[in-house]
Design a protein around this motif. Structure first.
Motif, mmCIF file in Angstrom:
data_model
loop_
_atom_site.group_PDB
_atom_site.id
_atom_site.type_symbol
_atom_site.label_atom_id
_atom_site.label_comp_id
_atom_site.label_asym_id
_atom_site.label_seq_id
_atom_site.Cartn_x
_atom_site.Cartn_y
_atom_site.Cartn_z
ATOM 1 N N UNK A 260 0.827 -1.205 0.000
ATOM 2 C CA UNK A 260 0.000 0.000 0.000
ATOM 3 C C UNK A 260 0.865 1.261 0.000
ATOM 4 N N UNK A 261 1.940 1.239 0.776
ATOM 5 C CA UNK A 261 2.832 2.396 0.834
ATOM 6 C C UNK A 261 3.635 2.514 -0.457
ATOM 7 N N UNK A 262 4.190 1.401 -0.918
ATOM 8 C CA UNK A 262 5.049 1.418 -2.102
ATOM 9 C C UNK A 262 4.278 1.882 -3.338
ATOM 10 N N UNK A 263 3.036 1.405 -3.473
ATOM 11 C CA UNK A 263 2.230 1.742 -4.646
ATOM 12 C C UNK A 263 1.157 2.782 -4.313
ATOM 13 N N UNK B 243 -0.106 4.932 -7.220
ATOM 14 C CA UNK B 243 -0.918 4.159 -8.167
ATOM 15 C C UNK B 243 -2.289 3.862 -7.582
ATOM 16 N N UNK B 244 -2.300 3.484 -6.311
ATOM 17 C CA UNK B 244 -3.563 3.131 -5.659
ATOM 18 C C UNK B 244 -4.479 4.341 -5.562
ATOM 19 N N UNK B 245 -3.920 5.493 -5.194
ATOM 20 C CA UNK B 245 -4.720 6.708 -5.109
ATOM 21 C C UNK B 245 -5.278 7.095 -6.485
ATOM 22 N N UNK B 246 -4.468 6.899 -7.520
ATOM 23 C CA UNK B 246 -4.927 7.209 -8.874
ATOM 24 C C UNK B 246 -6.099 6.316 -9.279
ATOM 25 N N UNK B 247 -5.970 5.021 -8.960
ATOM 26 C CA UNK B 247 -7.013 4.057 -9.320
ATOM 27 C C UNK B 247 -8.287 4.302 -8.511
ATOM 28 N N UNK B 248 -8.128 4.520 -7.207
ATOM 29 C CA UNK B 248 -9.289 4.765 -6.343
ATOM 30 C C UNK B 248 -9.987 6.064 -6.735
ATOM 31 N N UNK C 124 -3.798 -7.514 -2.867
ATOM 32 C CA UNK C 124 -4.108 -6.612 -1.757
ATOM 33 C C UNK C 124 -5.433 -6.955 -1.062
ATOM 34 N N UNK C 125 -6.566 -7.077 -1.767
ATOM 35 C CA UNK C 125 -7.830 -7.365 -1.072
ATOM 36 C C UNK C 125 -7.833 -8.729 -0.380
ATOM 37 N N UNK C 126 -7.362 -9.760 -1.089
ATOM 38 C CA UNK C 126 -7.421 -11.114 -0.542
ATOM 39 C C UNK C 126 -6.556 -11.270 0.703
ATOM 40 N N UNK C 127 -5.312 -10.780 0.645
ATOM 41 C CA UNK C 127 -4.405 -10.945 1.769
ATOM 42 C C UNK C 127 -4.797 -10.064 2.946
ATOM 43 N N UNK C 128 -5.271 -8.860 2.674
ATOM 44 C CA UNK C 128 -5.726 -7.977 3.756
ATOM 45 C C UNK C 128 -6.928 -8.583 4.451
ATOM 46 N N UNK C 129 -7.856 -9.088 3.672
ATOM 47 C CA UNK C 129 -9.041 -9.718 4.243
ATOM 48 C C UNK C 129 -8.688 -10.916 5.097
ATOM 49 N N UNK C 130 -7.745 -11.737 4.632
ATOM 50 C CA UNK C 130 -7.345 -12.926 5.389
ATOM 51 C C UNK C 130 -6.713 -12.526 6.721
ATOM 52 N N UNK C 131 -5.857 -11.506 6.704
ATOM 53 C CA UNK C 131 -5.205 -11.064 7.932
ATOM 54 C C UNK C 131 -6.187 -10.516 8.946
ATOM 55 N N UNK C 132 -7.120 -9.676 8.495
ATOM 56 C CA UNK C 132 -8.106 -9.095 9.397
ATOM 57 C C UNK C 132 -9.066 -10.162 9.931
ATOM 58 N N UNK C 133 -9.399 -11.127 9.070
ATOM 59 C CA UNK C 133 -10.302 -12.215 9.473
ATOM 60 C C UNK C 133 -9.693 -13.058 10.589
#
Length: 278
Positions: free
Chosen positions: A62-65, A68-73, A202-211
């Motif tokens: 998230x920090x590295x990209x 790019x992420x802000x542009x896409x969002x 990003x979505x899959x791994x973040x979701x797994x960690x929070x879950x």
């Protein structure tokens, strides 16, 4: 007492950070290191710990990209308000990431007993490491590497995102290895394949960690080891991402193929001799 000490958390965080985005199977490496340190790999706290420290690696992405992420969002947000903006590639790409995450979520929920049961065996990890190496070698050798990131399509995103299921069911296959190999088969160049793998993870791994967070804290993993492991994972993963993008711009994936086979053979040896237990 915590199932994992601070010192062990530092080691595991470093292993997670190095291997999460390299196509070498972070799950396989974590299980090997846990076994060598005498940590019970099937303990609920250990399983939860491994999932939570992934959040550190994801934070590094998230920090590295971030630009790019802000542009896409931003493009996605504009597209929701303005129909004309919906023809922008970034708007469509944001939806593709969402759609491409759905298959792994559905399979993860449906196959949870298998994933945490028979498929978590280190024998499966070892075999998947070797089989996945063959797939990666073939994909890199036969892919034409002629398409860049701006050439990606909905079909590319769905196929690459769906390939994450291979790593979910066969942990040694490697999420990064599966997604990069699939992207190479679709003729994306190595840098585009690597970046697409990052974004779709990003979505899959973040979701797994929070879950897994509440389960990890509730089964004895310990808040301090979790915090240390996650921080170390973040720092090491950030450096690993920067290195990988520079590496794939000038080299093939052959080094990873050879390394994966060596680790798979080593793991078979450790299991066969009883040094590690599946």
């Amino acid at each position: 007492m915590s199932a994992i000490s601070i010192g062990q958390a530092v080691v595991l965080g470093a292993v997670e950070g190095v291997t999460e985005f390299l196509p070498v199977s972070s799950t396989g490496h974590l299980k090997i290191v846990e076994g060598l340190m005498g940590i019970p790999v099937d303990d609920d706290a250990v399983i939860g710990f491994s999932a939570v420290i992934q959040v550190g690696a994801i934070a590094a992405v998230l920090v590295y990209f971030s630009k790019d992420i802000m542009r896409i969002v931003s493009a996605w947000g504009r597209g929701l308000r303005d129909r004309e903006e919906r023809y922008h590639h970034d708007y469509r790409f944001a939806w593709w990431v969402i759609y491409a995450t759905i298959p792994i979520v559905l399979v993860g929920l449906a196959a949870k007993p298998l994933i945490k049961g028979p498929l978590a065996s280190l024998w499966v990890v070892a075999g998947s490491l070797i089989v996945g190496s063959g797939v990666m070698w073939w994909a890199d050798r036969t892919g034409r590497h002629k398409r860049g990131e701006d050439d990606t399509s909905f079909k590319d995103a769905m196929l690459v995102g769906g390939s994450q299921i291979l790593a979910l069911l066969f942990p040694g296959f490697s999420r990064s290895g599966a997604t990069m190999s699939t992207a190479l088969m679709l003729d994306l160049d190595r840098v585009a394949a690597t970046r697409l793998s990052f974004f779709l993870g990003i979505p899959a791994l973040t979701g797994a960690g929070l879950y897994e967070l509440k389960d990890a804290l509730g089964t004895g993993a310990g808040a301090a080891p979790l915090a240390v492991g996650t921080l170390v994972s973040f720092v090491v993963a950030y450096a690993s991402i920067a290195w990988l993008l520079k590496f794939v711009a000038k080299h093939t994936f052959n080094s990873f193929v050879v390394y994966r086979i060596a680790v798979g053979v080593l793991l078979f040896g450790l299991l066969g001799t009883g040094v590690l237990h599946s």
